[in-house]
Scaffold this motif. Structure first.
Motif, mmCIF file in Angstrom:
data_model
loop_
_atom_site.group_PDB
_atom_site.id
_atom_site.type_symbol
_atom_site.label_atom_id
_atom_site.label_comp_id
_atom_site.label_asym_id
_atom_site.label_seq_id
_atom_site.Cartn_x
_atom_site.Cartn_y
_atom_site.Cartn_z
ATOM 1 N N VAL A 140 5.901 -6.576 -3.718
ATOM 2 C CA VAL A 140 6.730 -5.355 -3.597
ATOM 3 C C VAL A 140 7.766 -5.604 -2.392
ATOM 4 O O VAL A 140 7.603 -6.687 -1.719
ATOM 5 C CB VAL A 140 6.181 -3.968 -3.140
ATOM 6 N N GLU A 142 9.595 -2.996 -0.353
ATOM 7 C CA GLU A 142 9.964 -2.154 0.794
ATOM 8 C C GLU A 142 9.779 -2.694 2.153
ATOM 9 O O GLU A 142 8.876 -3.259 2.318
ATOM 10 C CB GLU A 142 9.035 -0.770 0.511
ATOM 11 N N ILE A 145 6.578 -2.033 3.957
ATOM 12 C CA ILE A 145 5.091 -2.704 3.743
ATOM 13 C C ILE A 145 5.100 -4.145 4.336
ATOM 14 O O ILE A 145 6.173 -4.977 4.087
ATOM 15 C CB ILE A 145 5.069 -2.917 1.932
ATOM 16 N N ARG A 150 2.186 -7.353 0.651
ATOM 17 C CA ARG A 150 3.014 -6.964 -0.362
ATOM 18 C C ARG A 150 2.496 -7.414 -1.915
ATOM 19 O O ARG A 150 3.119 -6.653 -2.860
ATOM 20 C CB ARG A 150 4.438 -7.878 -0.057
ATOM 21 N N VAL A 153 -0.195 -4.789 -2.644
ATOM 22 C CA VAL A 153 0.482 -3.435 -2.863
ATOM 23 C C VAL A 153 1.024 -3.436 -4.450
ATOM 24 O O VAL A 153 1.002 -2.439 -5.040
ATOM 25 C CB VAL A 153 1.421 -3.022 -1.956
ATOM 26 N N PHE A 154 1.659 -4.508 -4.630
ATOM 27 C CA PHE A 154 2.324 -4.842 -5.942
ATOM 28 C C PHE A 154 1.271 -4.642 -6.972
ATOM 29 O O PHE A 154 1.631 -4.153 -8.186
ATOM 30 C CB PHE A 154 3.008 -6.153 -6.167
ATOM 31 N N ASP A 156 -1.393 -2.907 -7.256
ATOM 32 C CA ASP A 156 -1.786 -1.643 -7.109
ATOM 33 C C ASP A 156 -0.763 -0.589 -7.813
ATOM 34 O O ASP A 156 -1.009 0.310 -8.717
ATOM 35 C CB ASP A 156 -2.279 -0.961 -5.967
ATOM 36 N N ARG A 157 0.459 -0.805 -7.338
ATOM 37 C CA ARG A 157 1.444 0.292 -7.480
ATOM 38 C C ARG A 157 2.487 -0.248 -8.915
ATOM 39 O O ARG A 157 3.154 0.778 -9.124
ATOM 40 C CB ARG A 157 2.244 0.478 -6.396
ATOM 41 N N VAL A 158 2.541 -1.628 -9.116
ATOM 42 C CA VAL A 158 3.632 -1.935 -10.059
ATOM 43 C C VAL A 158 2.817 -2.591 -11.183
ATOM 44 O O VAL A 158 3.032 -2.055 -12.246
ATOM 45 C CB VAL A 158 4.520 -2.931 -9.363
ATOM 46 N N ASP A 160 -0.367 -2.938 -12.227
ATOM 47 C CA ASP A 160 -1.592 -2.290 -12.909
ATOM 48 C C ASP A 160 -1.011 -1.182 -13.759
ATOM 49 O O ASP A 160 -1.040 -0.934 -15.013
ATOM 50 C CB ASP A 160 -2.597 -1.826 -11.916
ATOM 51 N N PRO A 161 -0.092 -0.251 -13.025
ATOM 52 C CA PRO A 161 0.577 0.783 -13.917
ATOM 53 C C PRO A 161 1.482 0.264 -15.163
ATOM 54 O O PRO A 161 1.219 0.787 -16.209
ATOM 55 C CB PRO A 161 1.532 1.401 -12.874
#
Ligand code: DOR
Ligand code: ZN
Length: 347
Positions: A140, A142, A145, A150, A153-154, A156-158, A160-161
């Motif tokens: 990510v 941001e 972060i 990073r 977080v990527f 989890d937030r990008v 996997d979705p």
């Protein structure tokens, strides 16, 4: 004690060749040992369309010295305006083997990358339909972060979705640097997920970059993490699990661009990757897993045959000297120096 190792000729599943004078200088360094490579599209301007990829493919072949063989496997740089039909045509023609996702601002020449992941849904759905893999730069961007978080977080937030909302999408998590990424791959049961690991991330932790003076030639993205993560990467690479394979991310920058107050990210490992890997795998008492990691697992993921030619590594009695730099018309490029002696040599 093993002193000679003959492998199928290896491939590099993540490589930066650049363009122009730099391409001319670095291409032989990969073609010497590697049969094929997945070629990153982060040129300026990026390789976005099938026409861009065809033109870049031709420039690479034109830069290949007489007598060398090398097959560039092309990728497209995913933007929010990428046309799913163009991607499908590029895949159908056999030219393009993957699409690369750079979150905008994540790394070198990623400004044209993706800001709003909803806007790439139609392309991802088409890729899932036709079986064309997505290669991800998994960080990510941001500001708030921490750079060392990073990748996690990527996931989890990008990542996997995206994977949950696009069943069937084949994904390669590129240059993984964390235990989190190793675990995410290992725990997956879809059969659609793989990960590349670089040579330098098997060697470096963040102390190597920062303790005792800053080492610009060890700075790359994603940045090397704590020792526990390096050990997790070593365990994954040497495990024999076919979902982990070599992608060097060899990323040449001239010395002036590395040794600057705002230095570029990238380690240039193409010239000595195979000897370094033999060293690492020997340290892990896993020399028998090197063929899987560097020569077999990548082709299996991409549905390509293992190379029929071979490459032999021989262990020498005294340390092998590699060139410190290569010369290019753009300036010198420093070859990755692991900081310890290497005894393996491609012979
Ligand atoms: O260290 C890196 N260098 N990481 C990337 O993601 C890009 C690469 C480059 O193009 O220089
Ligand atoms: Zn890269």
């Amino acid at each position: 004690m093993t002193s000679q190792l003959t492998l199928p000729r290896p491939d590099d599943w993540h490589l930066h060749l650049r363009d122009g004078a730099m391409l001319q200088a670095v291409l032989p360094e990969s073609a010497r040992d590697f049969a094929r490579a997945i070629i990153m599209p982060n040129l300026v301007p990026p390789v976005v369309t099938s026409a861009d990829a065809a033109a870049y493919h031709a420039r690479i072949l034109a830069a290949l010295p007489e007598g060398m063989t090398f097959e560039p496997l092309m990728t497209l740089y995913l933007t929010e305006d990428t046309d799913p039909d163009d991607v499908a045509a590029a895949h159908a023609s056999g030219l393009v083997k993957a699409v690369k996702l750079y979150p905008a601002g994540a790394t070198t020449n990623s400004a044209s990358g993706v800001r709003n992941f909803d806007r790439i849904r139609p392309v991802l759905e088409r890729m899932a339909d036709i079986g064309l893999p997505l290669c991800t730069h998994g960080e990510v961007t941001e500001d708030h972060i921490d750079i060392f978080d990073r990748e996690a977080v990527f996931i989890d937030r990008v990542l996997d979705p995206i994977r949950k909302s696009t069943p069937g999408l084949r994904v390669v998590m590129e240059h993984i640097t964390t235990r989190n990424a190793v675990d995410y791959v290992r725990e997956d049961s879809s059969g659609q997920l793989g990960a590349t690991i670089t040579t330098h991330h098997l060697i470096l932790n963040r102390n190597h970059i920062l303790a005792g003076g800053i080492k610009p030639h060890y700075y790359c993205l994603p940045v090397a993490k704590r020792e526990e993560h390096r050990l997790a990467l070593r365990a994954a690479a040497t495990s024999g699990d076919p979902r982990y394979f070599l992608g060097t991310d060899s990323a040449p920058h001239t010395d002036p661009n590395k040794l600057s107050s705002c230095g570029c990210a990238g380690c240039f490992t193409a010239p000595n990757t195979m000897p370094l890997l033999a060293h690492v795998f020997e340290e892990e008492q896993a020399l028998d897993a090197l063929a899987g990691f560097a020569c077999e697992n990548g082709p299996a993921f991409y549905g390509l045959p293992v190379n029929r030619e071979t490459l032999t590594l021989t262990k020498q009695d005294s340390p092998v000297r590699f060139p410190e730099q290569i010369v290019t018309e753009d300036g010198p490029v420093t070859v990755f120096d692991p900081g310890f002696d290497i005894f393996w040599k491609v012979t």
